[in-house]
Design a protein around this motif. Structure first.
Motif, PDB file in Angstrom:
ATOM      1  N   THR A 114     -33.990  30.528  -8.665  1.00 49.05           N
ATOM      2  CA  THR A 114     -33.416  29.470  -7.725  1.00 49.05           C
ATOM      3  C   THR A 114     -33.124  30.041  -6.392  1.00 49.05           C
ATOM      4  O   THR A 114     -32.793  29.303  -5.431  1.00 49.05           O
ATOM      5  CB  THR A 114     -32.057  29.028  -8.383  1.00 49.05           C
ATOM      6  N   ASN A 115     -33.138  31.336  -6.295  1.00 43.42           N
ATOM      7  CA  ASN A 115     -32.873  32.224  -5.027  1.00 43.42           C
ATOM      8  C   ASN A 115     -34.202  32.808  -4.362  1.00 43.42           C
ATOM      9  O   ASN A 115     -34.798  33.287  -5.016  1.00 43.42           O
ATOM     10  CB  ASN A 115     -31.733  33.115  -5.056  1.00 43.42           C
ATOM     11  N   PRO A 130     -27.824  39.174  -9.726  1.00 46.22           N
ATOM     12  CA  PRO A 130     -26.634  38.585 -10.479  1.00 46.22           C
ATOM     13  C   PRO A 130     -26.080  39.645 -11.303  1.00 46.22           C
ATOM     14  O   PRO A 130     -24.878  39.406 -11.830  1.00 46.22           O
ATOM     15  CB  PRO A 130     -27.392  37.645 -11.436  1.00 46.22           C
ATOM     16  N   GLU A 147     -30.268  32.283 -10.391  1.00 48.42           N
ATOM     17  CA  GLU A 147     -28.766  32.454 -10.074  1.00 48.42           C
ATOM     18  C   GLU A 147     -28.053  33.386 -10.991  1.00 48.42           C
ATOM     19  O   GLU A 147     -26.949  34.118 -10.766  1.00 48.42           O
ATOM     20  CB  GLU A 147     -28.148  31.126 -10.288  1.00 48.42           C
TER      21      GLU A 147
END
Length: 328
Positions: A114-115, A130, A147
């Motif tokens: 997602t990043n 993370p 994430e």
């Protein structure tokens, strides 16, 4: 077609993407308390169970037949209900699968990342993952990561050049994927460079295992060892390397070691996000041995003019020509 948050939650649950204990618990509570949500999940599970496995080719007609067969085994009333909503359900499920990143059918599962960090020419970006691991992304490179890492593993994807300082976690190995190879570690410091025709993995400390996708070969590296894989010839070399030289870029040091000025231009242009050009053969072939530490563009130009005995002229924003110092 509208896709609800409940649709996404159902597919994430079935694909194993609900990573945190809290998220898993909330999902189970919703199943117990919300009858419509529970029914929606059961319908998704039916579609999911009938879908082909990731290793199999996707055959739409065969899949549709399997769904119909499963439905025909239900009671008459259930069959009538599903037959009116099956097309909508399958369409929504497909949209969620393709559009929102539940990726049974993509080899590298990119959409779970997602990043997305992109360092343009002239940039270097520091990232905290993370799990607290530290990463430095070099110019003209990119990094993708989720994430939240799952309970079982930590995975990222990169292209270009990235330096990793990974926190040790015995229960969750760390995997770096890039085109053609994969690096697995527990806790370590290492550099991965996929620029040019040779891809290299350089280990500063700890221990890593590199898997070559094409052959399936697994090579282990120890501190101060690096693996170089020539993607054109297929040649694989394991050798010792100079850590300070290979990782100098992450400390904002431009290191040019025994290169002609012409050979150095690609690295210079990438490091400063500029375009330097040289047309004079004598200047182009001058050899450069220098380290430019924390120098901005103007300071670099002054130093390079002295080292190469050259005149650097600005011809456009961030575009420069290099000529002999005595040229008028």
């Amino acid at each position: 077609m509208e896709i609800s948050k409940e649709d996404i939650k159902c597919v994430r649950k079935l694909s194993g993407e609900l990573g945190m204990d809290q998220e898993q618990s909330m999902f189970e509570v919703n199943l117990l308390l919300d009858d419509s949500f529970r029914e929606r999940f059961q319908d998704y599970k039916l579609v999911w169970d009938c879908y082909p496995k990731p290793s199999l080719p996707l055959r739409k007609e065969h899949f549709a037949k399997r769904v119909r067969e499963e439905i025909s085994q239900e009671t008459r009333s259930k069959r009538i209900f599903l037959s009116t909503k099956m097309k909508t359900l399958v369409a929504v499920a497909a949209a969620v699968l393709v559009g929102f990143g539940v990726f049974l059918f993509t080899k590298d599962n990119e959409s779970r990342y997602t990043n997305h960090i992109i360092a343009l020419k002239g940039e270097r970006k520091q990232v905290t993952l993370p799990d607290g691991s530290q990463v430095m992304v070099n110019a003209n490179s990119e990094l993708k990561y989720p994430e939240v890492f799952t309970e079982a593993k930590r995975e990222v994807w990169m292209e270009g050049e990235v330096y990793f300082e990974i926190k040790k976690d015995e229960g969750r190995p760390f995997t770096v994927s890039t085109n053609g190879l994969e690096v697995q570690v527990l806790g370590t410091k290492f550099n991965v460079n996929t620029k040019g025709k040779a891809k290299t993995v350089s280990l500063e400390s700890g221990k890593v295992e590199v898997t070559l996708e094409e052959s399936g070969d697994k090579i282990q590296l120890r501190p101060s060892e690096e693996l170089s894989w020539d993607i054109e010839t297929g040649e694989v070399i394991k050798r010792n390397f100079d850590v300070s030289k290979t990782t100098a870029w992450k400390d904002n040091i431009l290191l040019l070691h025994d290169l002609t000025l012409e050979e150095a231009l690609l690295t210079i242009n990438e490091f400063y996000g500029a375009e330097f050009m040289v047309s004079d053969s004598l200047v182009a072939n001058k050899r450069i041995n220098a380290a430019f530490e924390n120098q901005d563009l103007d300071q670099f130009i002054q130093t390079l003019e002295f080292i190469a005995d050259a005149k650097i002229s600005k011809i456009a924003p961030k575009k420069f020509s290099i000529a002999p110092s005595d040229e008028k």
